[in-house]
Design a protein around this motif. Structure first.
Motif, mmCIF file in Angstrom:
data_model
loop_
_atom_site.group_PDB
_atom_site.id
_atom_site.type_symbol
_atom_site.label_atom_id
_atom_site.label_comp_id
_atom_site.label_asym_id
_atom_site.label_seq_id
_atom_site.Cartn_x
_atom_site.Cartn_y
_atom_site.Cartn_z
ATOM 1 N N MET A 1 0.820 -1.209 0.000
ATOM 2 C CA MET A 1 0.000 0.000 0.000
ATOM 3 C C MET A 1 0.859 1.266 0.000
ATOM 4 S SD MET A 1 -2.959 1.325 -0.146
ATOM 5 C CE MET A 1 -4.030 -0.085 0.187
ATOM 6 N N LEU A 2 1.955 1.250 0.804
ATOM 7 C CA LEU A 2 2.836 2.407 0.846
ATOM 8 C C LEU A 2 3.531 2.621 -0.498
ATOM 9 C CD1 LEU A 2 4.511 2.205 4.379
ATOM 10 C CD2 LEU A 2 2.782 3.821 3.582
ATOM 11 N N ALA A 3 3.895 1.494 -1.161
ATOM 12 C CA ALA A 3 4.547 1.607 -2.466
ATOM 13 C C ALA A 3 3.601 2.252 -3.472
ATOM 14 C CB ALA A 3 4.997 0.232 -2.953
ATOM 15 N N LEU A 4 2.345 1.841 -3.447
ATOM 16 C CA LEU A 4 1.354 2.424 -4.347
ATOM 17 C C LEU A 4 1.144 3.899 -4.032
ATOM 18 C CD1 LEU A 4 -0.770 2.149 -6.559
ATOM 19 C CD2 LEU A 4 -2.402 1.386 -4.803
ATOM 20 N N LEU A 5 1.125 4.219 -2.737
ATOM 21 C CA LEU A 5 0.940 5.616 -2.318
ATOM 22 C C LEU A 5 2.084 6.485 -2.829
ATOM 23 C CD1 LEU A 5 -0.890 7.463 -0.551
ATOM 24 C CD2 LEU A 5 0.677 6.998 1.340
ATOM 25 N N SER A 6 3.315 5.966 -2.750
ATOM 26 C CA SER A 6 4.461 6.744 -3.208
ATOM 27 C C SER A 6 4.398 6.982 -4.709
ATOM 28 C CB SER A 6 5.771 6.038 -2.849
ATOM 29 O OG SER A 6 5.926 4.836 -3.584
ATOM 30 N N VAL A 7 3.931 5.997 -5.470
ATOM 31 C CA VAL A 7 3.803 6.145 -6.921
ATOM 32 C C VAL A 7 2.752 7.211 -7.249
ATOM 33 C CG1 VAL A 7 3.047 5.006 -9.045
ATOM 34 C CG2 VAL A 7 4.597 3.834 -7.486
ATOM 35 N N VAL A 8 1.622 7.152 -6.560
ATOM 36 C CA VAL A 8 0.547 8.113 -6.800
ATOM 37 C C VAL A 8 1.022 9.535 -6.521
ATOM 38 C CG1 VAL A 8 -1.719 8.907 -6.004
ATOM 39 C CG2 VAL A 8 -1.313 6.465 -6.403
ATOM 40 N N PHE A 9 1.711 9.722 -5.405
ATOM 41 C CA PHE A 9 2.170 11.072 -5.054
ATOM 42 C C PHE A 9 3.323 11.518 -5.959
ATOM 43 C CE2 PHE A 9 -0.331 10.609 -1.209
ATOM 44 C CZ PHE A 9 -0.762 11.914 -0.992
ATOM 45 N N ALA A 10 4.163 10.586 -6.401
ATOM 46 C CA ALA A 10 5.226 10.951 -7.338
ATOM 47 C C ALA A 10 4.634 11.406 -8.664
ATOM 48 C CB ALA A 10 6.161 9.763 -7.564
ATOM 49 N N LEU A 11 3.603 10.715 -9.136
ATOM 50 C CA LEU A 11 2.925 11.138 -10.359
ATOM 51 C C LEU A 11 2.242 12.483 -10.153
ATOM 52 C CD1 LEU A 11 1.355 7.742 -11.526
ATOM 53 C CD2 LEU A 11 3.306 8.947 -12.532
ATOM 54 N N GLY A 12 1.689 12.678 -8.958
ATOM 55 C CA GLY A 12 1.082 13.970 -8.647
ATOM 56 C C GLY A 12 2.103 15.095 -8.665
ATOM 57 N N ALA A 13 3.300 14.816 -8.158
ATOM 58 C CA ALA A 13 4.365 15.824 -8.166
ATOM 59 C C ALA A 13 4.803 16.143 -9.593
ATOM 60 C CB ALA A 13 5.554 15.323 -7.354
ATOM 61 N N ALA A 14 4.944 15.100 -10.413
ATOM 62 C CA ALA A 14 5.347 15.323 -11.809
ATOM 63 C C ALA A 14 4.291 16.143 -12.550
ATOM 64 C CB ALA A 14 5.559 13.982 -12.506
ATOM 65 N N PHE A 15 3.017 15.817 -12.312
ATOM 66 C CA PHE A 15 1.935 16.561 -12.958
ATOM 67 C C PHE A 15 1.907 18.009 -12.476
ATOM 68 C CE2 PHE A 15 -2.395 18.210 -13.007
ATOM 69 C CZ PHE A 15 -2.750 18.006 -14.334
ATOM 70 N N SER A 16 2.088 18.217 -11.172
ATOM 71 C CA SER A 16 2.060 19.579 -10.629
ATOM 72 C C SER A 16 3.212 20.416 -11.165
ATOM 73 C CB SER A 16 2.110 19.534 -9.096
ATOM 74 O OG SER A 16 0.935 18.929 -8.573
ATOM 75 N N ASN A 17 4.401 19.819 -11.268
ATOM 76 C CA ASN A 17 5.537 20.539 -11.844
ATOM 77 C C ASN A 17 5.277 20.898 -13.301
ATOM 78 O OD1 ASN A 17 7.449 20.964 -9.821
ATOM 79 N ND2 ASN A 17 8.244 18.890 -9.984
ATOM 80 N N ALA A 18 4.694 19.951 -14.037
ATOM 81 C CA ALA A 18 4.380 20.195 -15.441
ATOM 82 C C ALA A 18 3.347 21.317 -15.571
ATOM 83 C CB ALA A 18 3.857 18.914 -16.088
ATOM 84 N N LEU A 19 2.323 21.281 -14.728
ATOM 85 C CA LEU A 19 1.296 22.319 -14.749
ATOM 86 C C LEU A 19 1.885 23.675 -14.399
ATOM 87 C CD1 LEU A 19 -1.701 23.102 -14.991
ATOM 88 C CD2 LEU A 19 -1.962 22.497 -12.568
ATOM 89 N N ALA A 20 2.776 23.704 -13.419
ATOM 90 C CA ALA A 20 3.421 24.962 -13.022
ATOM 91 C C ALA A 20 4.220 25.551 -14.182
ATOM 92 C CB ALA A 20 4.329 24.718 -11.826
ATOM 93 N N THR A 21 4.936 24.698 -14.908
ATOM 94 C CA THR A 21 5.721 25.163 -16.055
ATOM 95 C C THR A 21 4.829 25.827 -17.091
ATOM 96 O OG1 THR A 21 7.389 23.432 -15.758
ATOM 97 C CG2 THR A 21 7.236 24.438 -17.940
ATOM 98 N N VAL A 22 3.715 25.186 -17.402
ATOM 99 C CA VAL A 22 2.812 25.711 -18.430
ATOM 100 C C VAL A 22 2.147 27.006 -17.962
ATOM 101 C CG1 VAL A 22 0.739 25.246 -19.789
ATOM 102 C CG2 VAL A 22 2.400 23.422 -19.371
ATOM 103 N N LEU A 23 1.654 27.031 -16.727
ATOM 104 C CA LEU A 23 0.967 28.224 -16.229
ATOM 105 C C LEU A 23 1.913 29.413 -16.119
ATOM 106 C CD1 LEU A 23 -1.372 26.733 -13.467
ATOM 107 C CD2 LEU A 23 -1.959 27.398 -15.799
#
Length: 304
Positions: A1-23
């Motif tokens: 469960m923790l491994a899955l949680l880390s993947v979800v939050f890592a993808l969230g971080a990548a998406f947030s960084n990408a969104l920040a770049t575009v905005l």
């Protein structure tokens, strides 16, 4: 469960960084341009809700990355950040109303597929919460030495691919070291509380490493074409993070014949990132000054 949680939050971080770049890029297009430093630029940007949205995305990315590193291996979390560039391009097609050419979508597919193959074959596991001091000394000494050597090598070269590649690689090392130190400080926060977090040397070390990474990144973007700096940055971050995860946190990856599909995945990622870095949309989004230095836009992508 923790491994899955880390993947979800890592993808969230990548998406947030990408969104920040575009905005932030969209906000920059709405303010008056200047040849030099302009004090009023910040005040202009503060009046743009889209820029404030970009800053919130940066904060969200930092929180997501901290949670991901606290709950999962460094060798899983950091490689997922190679998705930041493909995500930024896909977001840009919507927010900036731009078009990604077919070869761009093919490159995005190659990056995603390569990452999936490499991580599945490597199957990283292990997640220590404490690192012995002597390991930190050795890892930081090697990392600092490599950053200094790459920076000096860049300074001895004129503007161009070699200089950009050296600075991109130096930036990648700083990003990986920042993540490794952030992982240690977030474990301190989780186990010992806020006071211990603000008195731990890792907290201030990862802040310093992060500032160094941003400084080197800006110089890498100005030193030469994106096609030289971006692959070094993207692949270097993943590679150094893998090395730090194994040597510092005793994380493990599969070896033997599993190295073949891992290598195949890395080749796919490298080919995809290299192709994406050649696309005009990437250059205008990640390194907008390149067009001003005379970067030519291929006729078939001029409208992308």
């Amino acid at each position: 469960m923790l491994a899955l949680l880390s993947v979800v939050f890592a993808l969230g971080a990548a998406f947030s960084n990408a969104l920040a770049t575009v905005l932030q890029r969209k906000a920059a297009l709405t303010v008056p341009r200047s040849q030099g430093l302009r004090v009023g630029l910040l005040f202009d940007l503060l009046r743009r809700p889209v820029w404030l949205g970009g800053m919130l995305a940066v904060v969200g990315a930092a929180v997501c990355q901290a949670v991901a590193l606290a709950t999962g291996p460094l060798t899983v979390v950091q490689p997922l950040f190679v998705l930041e560039l493909p995500l930024a391009l896909m977001i840009a097609t919507v927010v900036l109303h731009r078009r990604l050419p077919p070869r761009g979508w093919l490159a995005v597919t190659a990056v995603v597929a390569g990452l999936a193959v490499a991580l599945a074959a490597a199957s990283p596991h292990g997640n220590l919460t404490q690192v012995a001091p002597h390991r930190w000394v050795l890892a930081l000494a090697v990392s600092v030495g490599a950053v200094v050597a790459l920076s000096l090598a860049a300074l001895r070269r004129p503007e161009g691919r070699a200089r950009a590649a050296c600075l991109g690689a130096a930036t990648a090392i700083c990003y990986a070291v920042t993540a490794a130190l952030m992982k240690a400080s977030t474990h301190t926060l989780d186990e010992d509380g806020i006071v211990a977090f603000f008195t731990a040397w890792e907290t201030y070390a990862f802040a310093a490493a992060g500032v160094c990474a941003l400084f080197l990144l800006e110089n890498a973007m100005q030193a030469g074409p994106l096609v030289a700096s971006q692959p070094a940055l993207t692949l270097g971050d993943a590679a150094v993070s893998l090395a730090l995860g194994i040597t510092l946190y005793e994380e493990e990856v599969r070896s033997g014949w599993w190295l073949l599909p891992q290598l195949f995945g890395v080749v796919l990622i490298a080919a995809g990132v290299l192709a994406l870095s050649r696309i005009p949309l990437t250059q205008s989004l990640v390194a907008p000054d390149e067009s001003e230095r005379g970067t030519r836009v291929p006729p078939d992508d001029a409208g992308s």
